[in-house]
Structures are given as C-alpha cells and as structure tokens.
Design a protein around this motif. Structure first.
Motif, PDB file in Angstrom:
ATOM      1  N   VAL A 107      31.430  42.109  36.322  1.00 36.56           N
ATOM      2  CA  VAL A 107      32.134  43.217  35.642  1.00 36.56           C
ATOM      3  C   VAL A 107      32.991  44.027  36.632  1.00 36.56           C
ATOM      4  CG1 VAL A 107      31.841  45.382  34.358  1.00 36.56           C
ATOM      5  CG2 VAL A 107      30.554  43.331  33.675  1.00 36.56           C
ATOM      6  N   TYR A 127      35.913  41.727  37.959  1.00 35.93           N
ATOM      7  CA  TYR A 127      36.973  41.567  36.944  1.00 35.93           C
ATOM      8  C   TYR A 127      37.683  42.905  36.716  1.00 35.93           C
ATOM      9  CZ  TYR A 127      35.384  36.922  35.233  1.00 35.93           C
ATOM     10  OH  TYR A 127      35.065  35.603  35.097  1.00 35.93           O
ATOM     11  N   GLY A 128      36.891  43.977  36.648  1.00 41.00           N
ATOM     12  CA  GLY A 128      37.470  45.301  36.371  1.00 41.00           C
ATOM     13  C   GLY A 128      38.490  45.688  37.429  1.00 41.00           C
ATOM     14  N   LEU A 146      39.169  42.443  32.833  1.00 41.85           N
ATOM     15  CA  LEU A 146      38.443  42.844  31.607  1.00 41.85           C
ATOM     16  C   LEU A 146      39.417  43.434  30.602  1.00 41.85           C
ATOM     17  CD1 LEU A 146      35.359  44.925  32.824  1.00 41.85           C
ATOM     18  CD2 LEU A 146      35.309  42.607  31.917  1.00 41.85           C
ATOM     19  N   GLN A 147      40.365  44.167  31.155  1.00 38.48           N
ATOM     20  CA  GLN A 147      41.230  45.033  30.355  1.00 38.48           C
ATOM     21  C   GLN A 147      42.661  44.513  30.308  1.00 38.48           C
ATOM     22  OE1 GLN A 147      39.993  45.467  33.390  1.00 38.48           O
ATOM     23  NE2 GLN A 147      40.881  47.145  34.536  1.00 38.48           N
ATOM     24  N   LEU A 149      34.621  36.527  29.593  1.00 35.42           N
ATOM     25  CA  LEU A 149      34.621  37.914  30.081  1.00 35.42           C
ATOM     26  C   LEU A 149      36.027  38.390  30.448  1.00 35.42           C
ATOM     27  CD1 LEU A 149      31.607  38.236  32.550  1.00 35.42           C
ATOM     28  CD2 LEU A 149      31.976  39.514  30.469  1.00 35.42           C
ATOM     29  N   ALA A 150      36.925  37.442  30.717  1.00 34.51           N
ATOM     30  CA  ALA A 150      38.312  37.825  31.009  1.00 34.51           C
ATOM     31  C   ALA A 150      38.978  38.163  29.678  1.00 34.51           C
ATOM     32  CB  ALA A 150      39.050  36.694  31.701  1.00 34.51           C
ATOM     33  N   LEU A 173      37.714  40.394  27.875  1.00 30.91           N
ATOM     34  CA  LEU A 173      36.562  40.734  27.026  1.00 30.91           C
ATOM     35  C   LEU A 173      36.925  41.846  26.036  1.00 30.91           C
ATOM     36  CD1 LEU A 173      33.260  40.789  26.744  1.00 30.91           C
ATOM     37  CD2 LEU A 173      33.485  42.811  28.152  1.00 30.91           C
ATOM     38  N   ASN A 174      37.758  42.763  26.515  1.00 28.41           N
ATOM     39  CA  ASN A 174      38.084  43.915  25.676  1.00 28.41           C
ATOM     40  C   ASN A 174      39.167  43.636  24.633  1.00 28.41           C
ATOM     41  OD1 ASN A 174      36.154  45.477  26.837  1.00 28.41           O
ATOM     42  ND2 ASN A 174      37.501  46.392  28.366  1.00 28.41           N
ATOM     43  N   GLY A 207      38.509  49.642  33.753  1.00 30.70           N
ATOM     44  CA  GLY A 207      37.869  48.358  34.057  1.00 30.70           C
ATOM     45  C   GLY A 207      36.369  48.414  34.242  1.00 30.70           C
ATOM     46  N   ARG A 208      35.718  49.391  33.648  1.00 30.88           N
ATOM     47  CA  ARG A 208      34.258  49.414  33.705  1.00 30.88           C
ATOM     48  C   ARG A 208      33.637  49.528  32.308  1.00 30.88           C
ATOM     49  NH1 ARG A 208      35.575  48.117  37.929  1.00 30.88           N
ATOM     50  NH2 ARG A 208      34.790  48.700  40.000  1.00 30.88           N
ATOM     51  N   LEU A 211      32.836  48.235  28.621  1.00 30.74           N
ATOM     52  CA  LEU A 211      32.751  46.969  27.878  1.00 30.74           C
ATOM     53  C   LEU A 211      32.841  47.264  26.386  1.00 30.74           C
ATOM     54  CD1 LEU A 211      29.897  45.084  29.779  1.00 30.74           C
ATOM     55  CD2 LEU A 211      32.351  45.045  30.192  1.00 30.74           C
TER      56      LEU A 211
END
Ligand SMILES: CC(C)(COP(=O)(O)OP(=O)(O)OC[C@H]1O[C@@H](n2cnc3c(N)ncnc32)[C@H](O)[C@@H]1OP(=O)(O)O)[C@@H](O)C(=O)NCCC(=O)NCCSC(=O)CCS(=O)O
Length: 380
Positions: free
Chosen positions: A40, A43-44, A49-50, A84-85, A87-88, A114-115, A117
C-alpha cells in the motif's frame, strides 16, 4: 501500439517496482491468502493506488492506457497485486464523472495522498449480472439516508476506508431508482463484514459480504441526482473492464514466459522439449493470442483516453471477454507444457491458471460481455 515517452517511462517504473516488490511475495501471498498490505505505501508513493485522481486534486491524473500498463506489468508476476493498482478506480470513477464539485473537493485530495483504500459495493446475493435486481434500500430521514441490505463479493471491502455503496431509493424495479452513497465505513455504525471468501484463486485479494443495518449516511454523500446512479455504475464498469483485460494480458505473458523458459531447459528423449513441434505450436498459439489481445486492450484504452464512451462500452466488453478467455487458454496450456510440474505449487503455472478463471467471471461474466456486445451491434 504507440506509447508516449511519459507512458514508456511510467511502464518502466512499474516494471521495476513489480520485479523488486511483487515477484518475491507472489507465491507467499497466494499460499497464505494474505492481503499484501506492505504494497500500500509503495503503490501510494508511486501514485498507483490513486491512478485516476486528476492532477488538479494532487493525483497522478493517469489515463486508461496507463492504468492498463500498470495492471499488465504487475500481473506478469501476480494478478492479486495487479488489482491493487488502480484499487481506488471503482470508487473514484463515479465520483470524478458524476460527483458535485463539493464532493470532489472533499474526497479526491484525500485519495490523492495514496494511503486511503476504497471499494465499490454493487453486487448482492441475488443481484449479480442483473444489477437492477438489487434490494438494498436507502430511505431519506431528514439530512441523512438510512441504508439497509446486504452486499456481496465486495473487493477489498474489509480493508477499505470508504465504500461506494449502491442502493435503491424506492421499491420499484428497473434502474431509475439506484443511487451511489459514499460511506466512511470505519466510522459509521451499522456496517459489518462477513468472512473473506475462500476463493479458488486470486488469493490475497479480499472479497467480503457487507451487512448494512440502519446505516446513516449524510445526504451530501449521495452522488448525483437521486435515482440516477445506474449510469455511474455502468461508467465505472466500462472504465474498469479494460483494466481487467490488461491484467489478463499480463497474466498470460507471465505464463508464456514460464512455459518458454521451461521448454528450453526441460529435456526428454535426449533433447529440450522446446525442440518438439508439438510444444512449439502451443507456444506459437500463445504468442499469437497474446498479441491479438494486446491490440484489442490498447485500442480500447485509447477510446477511453479520448472520452469516447459510446465506443468504449462495447470495446471494453470485447477486451475483457477476449483477453480473459485468452488468459484462461494460455495459462491452461502453460500448465500442460510444464506437465506434472505445472500441476504442483513448485512453479507458478497452477496459480496463474486459478487466477485466470476469475477474470472470466468478475466485473461482469463473459456471457454478460457478449450480451453487451450483441446489444450494441443490434442497436447500431
Ligand atoms: C446487464 C447489463 C449490461 C444491463 O442491465 P439492464 O438490462 O438491466 O439495463 P439496460 O436496459 O441495458 O440499461 C438501462 C439503462 O442504462 C443505460 N445504460 C446501460 N449501459 C450503459 C452504459 N454502459 N453507459 C451508460 N448508460 C448505460 C441504458 O441506455 C438504459 O438507459 P435508458 O433507461 O434507456 O435511458 C448490466 O446490468 C451489467 O453490466 N451487468 C453486469 C454487472 C457487473 O458487471 N457486475 C460486476 C460488479 S463489480 C464486482 O464484481 C466487484 C464486486 S462488487 O462489490 O460488486
């Protein structure tokens, strides 16, 4: 497929990250069905993530091509980690496309950090392919809506901070009474999660049922005009199905590489099995199918980049259906080429085959994708 310099640099950085951080844990998270939370912050910090969050809100402002590139690169090692990439995505896309300015100003800078979820809760025990059959109800009570019902399969639901929950604001059938609600699930009484589903594959990616009991959601957290949320759900799916297609592509590439490497080193009857035409034909078919899927995935991604949503819907279904069927075939053939070693956990071939199956089912079964393609053809 022509990529811009920026897209090539992005692809290289994701490839390096996946080799460093994903490849070493891929087998272990599958073995233990463990959510890879250590990814997380990694990626963040990279904006993975975002991905969709626009630059004006502090996000990377990625386009659909970049989302697909990220999923493809990571899925070569682990599709769970690929999911997870972006994810949002399923939370952010309805917000970006249908939220008010106030809702975007409130939520998108948070996602950009980026933190945080997020997840989407659309499906229900009796409403999977048929979204409009959902029974979760949202009843207005002063400056809140009160949500009651049950959601099913919610991806990453129990680790999410916010979930976009779809509910009906009246008892009627059809799609004209569905609305999305942004719910701060960690701080809202009445939201509980069931057991993480024990899936055949895609282990480490969480899927949970959600129980909603008198969940009070502020009116300002309903997205768009009351009852007009079905289009928001369809837009999110249209933009996320290509990313499932891209993950399928990466998964198949990973399986083909494994099969090629194995065929070169495995000796039978005094020579490498790669020298047998039976194996060569299987490898050639893999490569052909992968390249055909790549063409479709990135043609579709470019339609999304242009905002051509009318074209995107059918292309997204084609890409998702074709690439996931292709990945099922390629991973199954990889197991076959590895023979007995393909069927045991010493090699990742069997994991890839188990993971591939879900791509034919989630984000709309491949039968639903064919239905969407046919409806588009017949409506033209
Ligand atoms: C099967 C479906 C494609 C369509 O469902 P319906 O037959 O119920 O609806 P339609 O009559 O086709 O459409 C109603 C209405 O919406 C408009 N519409 C339809 N598609 C789109 C679109 N892509 N973009 C914009 N607008 C669209 C259509 O024109 C109609 O408008 P009018 O009423 O004429 O004005 C659909 O139900 C479907 O996609 N099903 C699959 C669901 C799915 O993929 N589920 C997976 C969910 S995600 C997941 O699995 C993660 C877990 S989670 O928690 O859910």
């Amino acid at each position: 497929m022509h990529l811009t310099e920026e897209e090539v640099a992005f692809q290289d950085s994701v490839r390096r990250m996946a080799e460093t951080h994903v490849a070493p844990i891929a087998a272990e998270i599958d073995e233990n069905d463990r959510f890879p939370e250590e990814l997380v912050p990694i990626y963040g910090d990279m904006g993975l993530l975002q991905l969709w969050v626009p630059e004006e809100y502090g996000g990377p402002g990625a386009n659909l091509t970049m989302v697909c590139l990220a999923r493809e690169e990571i899925a070569k090692h682990s599709e769970t980690c690929a999911l997870l990439a972006g994810l949002n995505s399923m939370f952010a896309l309805p917000l970006i496309h249908f939220g008010t300015q106030e809702q975007k100003d409130r939520m998108l800078p948070l996602l950009a950090k980026g933190r945080t979820l997020t997840a989407i809760a659309l499906s229900e025990p009796d409403a999977g392919s048929d979204v409009s059959a959902m029974r979760t109800r949202a009843v207005r009570d002063g400056d809140h809506y009160v949500l009651n019902g049950q959601k099913q399969w919610c991806s990453f639901g129990s680790v999410a901070d916010y979930i976009m929950i779809f509910a009906k604001t009246d008892d009627g059938g059809g799609v004209s009474n569905i609305s999305p609600f942004m719910v701060d699930v960690k701080n809202t009484p009445g939201v509980t999660f069931g057991r993480n589903e024990r899936k055949m594959g895609m282990k480490g990616s969480i899927n949970v049922p959600i129980f909603l009991e008198n969940v009070r959601v502020p009116v300002e957290n309903m997205l768009g005009e009351e009852g007009k949320g079905f289009r928001a759900a369809m837009r999110a799916l249209d933009l996320n199905r290509p990313a499932i297609a891209a993950a399928s592509l990466g998964l198949a590439e990973g399986a083909m590489k494994l099969a090629v490497d194995y065929a070169r080193q495995r000796k039978q009857f005094g020579k490498a099995i790669a020298e047998f035409q039976g194996i060569q034909f299987m490898l050639a078919d893999m490569a052909m199918q992968i390249e055909a899927a790549r063409g479709l995935v990135y043609t579709c991604a470019r339609a999304g980049d242009k905002g051509d949503f009318e074209q995107l819907s059918m292309l997204a279904s084609m890409a998702k259906c074709f690439a996931s069927d292709m990945a099922m075939k390629v991973t199954t053939d990889a197991v076959q080429i590895l023979g007995g070693y393909g069927y045991v956990k010493d090699y990742p071939a069997e994991r890839m085959m188990r993971d591939a199956k879900l791509n034919q089912i989630f984000e709309g079964t491949n039968q639903i994708q064919r239905l969407i393609i046919a409806r588009n053809l017949l409506a033209a």
